[in-house]
Design an enzyme around this catalytic site. Sequence first.
Site, PDB file in Angstrom:
ATOM      1  N   MET A  63     109.208  16.849 -12.242  1.00  0.00           N
ATOM      2  CA  MET A  63     109.785  18.053 -12.840  1.00  0.00           C
ATOM      3  C   MET A  63     109.088  19.304 -12.299  1.00  0.00           C
ATOM      4  SD  MET A  63     111.167  17.256 -16.613  1.00  0.00           S
ATOM      5  CE  MET A  63     109.635  17.468 -17.502  1.00  0.00           C
ATOM      6  N   SER A  86     101.125  18.795 -15.946  1.00  0.00           N
ATOM      7  CA  SER A  86     101.616  20.152 -15.725  1.00  0.00           C
ATOM      8  C   SER A  86     101.406  21.023 -16.954  1.00  0.00           C
ATOM      9  CB  SER A  86     103.111  20.111 -15.370  1.00  0.00           C
ATOM     10  OG  SER A  86     103.321  19.403 -14.172  1.00  0.00           O
ATOM     11  N   GLY A 112      97.907  14.855  -9.323  1.00  0.00           N
ATOM     12  CA  GLY A 112      98.495  13.632  -9.839  1.00  0.00           C
ATOM     13  C   GLY A 112      99.828  13.318  -9.178  1.00  0.00           C
ATOM     14  N   HIS A 113     100.674  14.351  -9.019  1.00  0.00           N
ATOM     15  CA  HIS A 113     101.951  14.150  -8.335  1.00  0.00           C
ATOM     16  C   HIS A 113     101.729  13.763  -6.866  1.00  0.00           C
ATOM     17  CE1 HIS A 113     103.225  17.053 -11.586  1.00  0.00           C
ATOM     18  NE2 HIS A 113     104.124  16.092 -11.736  1.00  0.00           N
ATOM     19  N   GLN A 116     107.425   5.510 -20.406  1.00  0.00           N
ATOM     20  CA  GLN A 116     108.493   5.870 -19.472  1.00  0.00           C
ATOM     21  C   GLN A 116     108.537   4.894 -18.303  1.00  0.00           C
ATOM     22  OE1 GLN A 116     109.341  10.070 -18.042  1.00  0.00           O
ATOM     23  NE2 GLN A 116     108.223   9.282 -16.275  1.00  0.00           N
TER      24      GLN A 116
END
Length: 318
Positions: free
Chosen positions: A30, A220, A36-37, A187
């Site tokens: 997002m 985030s 981390g991403h 998730q």
Amino acid sequence: MEVIREKADMRAWSRRMRRDGKSLALVPTMGYLHEGHLSLVREARAHADVIVVSVYVNPGQFAPSEDLSTYPSDLQGDLLKLSQSGVVQAVFCPTNLYDYDTPGPLSVPPRQRPSAGSGEEQAPVSCLEKEKGGGTHETWVRVERLEKGMCGASRPVFFRGVATVVTKLFHIVEPDVAVFGKKDYQQWRIISRMVRDLDFAIEIIGSEIVREADGLAMSSRNVRLSPRDRKQALSINKALSEAKVHVSKGSVSSQELKDRIIQTVADAGGRIDYVEIVEQESLEHVEKIKCSVVICIAAWFGDVRLIDNIEIDVPAEK
């Protein structure tokens, strides 16, 4: 690195890669990317020839009372980070993934949602439906049992929205592999189950949590923490780490461990949403820790809700 905004263009790009004999990995995000991403991107590189990163803040997974309007965004910064990574071939950043066509004069009007006190079960409403009056989007993907507990209990539209938008991304990008972070543990398990149940020919990879130097799980949302709340939030990782030590020393009572975690976070100024100790794959609650489990937590610090977890592997009893 190509930047693609239209669904048809993204699908055509992916199919062109396939015709060239290349395998594809998708990293859904997002945006407002952090280390981390980028660790997910590096993990994806180990599993496919070309990498696609999607950047899309999905209104279908936010309730009207949640933080969609304040969710941080920096698309140009994201594109720079992905370009500098040197391993991303395409970024899919659509303006919208839903249809908002207004029904024509002969269309059947949408069914009215039950009002409070009507005796009917209240249907979940997301920002997608609230802001656009429902539009014409009415198809949702549900993973019914796994979505019920933990984050699903306090955010009833969340996993419906996640499963739906991920399904859309899978159909558009057509990847061979998709990488999700284990920080969003529930998730990850829901997407894995959805892929299994609906026969998607996609391998789902769960990538380990990346933490700041002081132990806070990267998110985030961390940018919205005040300095005081940021310091207090360290109690989450502290409580989880201490719980793992207690298990290694023979503590098996889930309730005792949960009470300790709640006390540690509350003493630091956090407000607990939930603490659950569940079996890693089924996410079923366990009373005694006699199998491999994951301890999941959600807590508020100021007006920021943070999630975290820790896996505890226990040898199966013979």
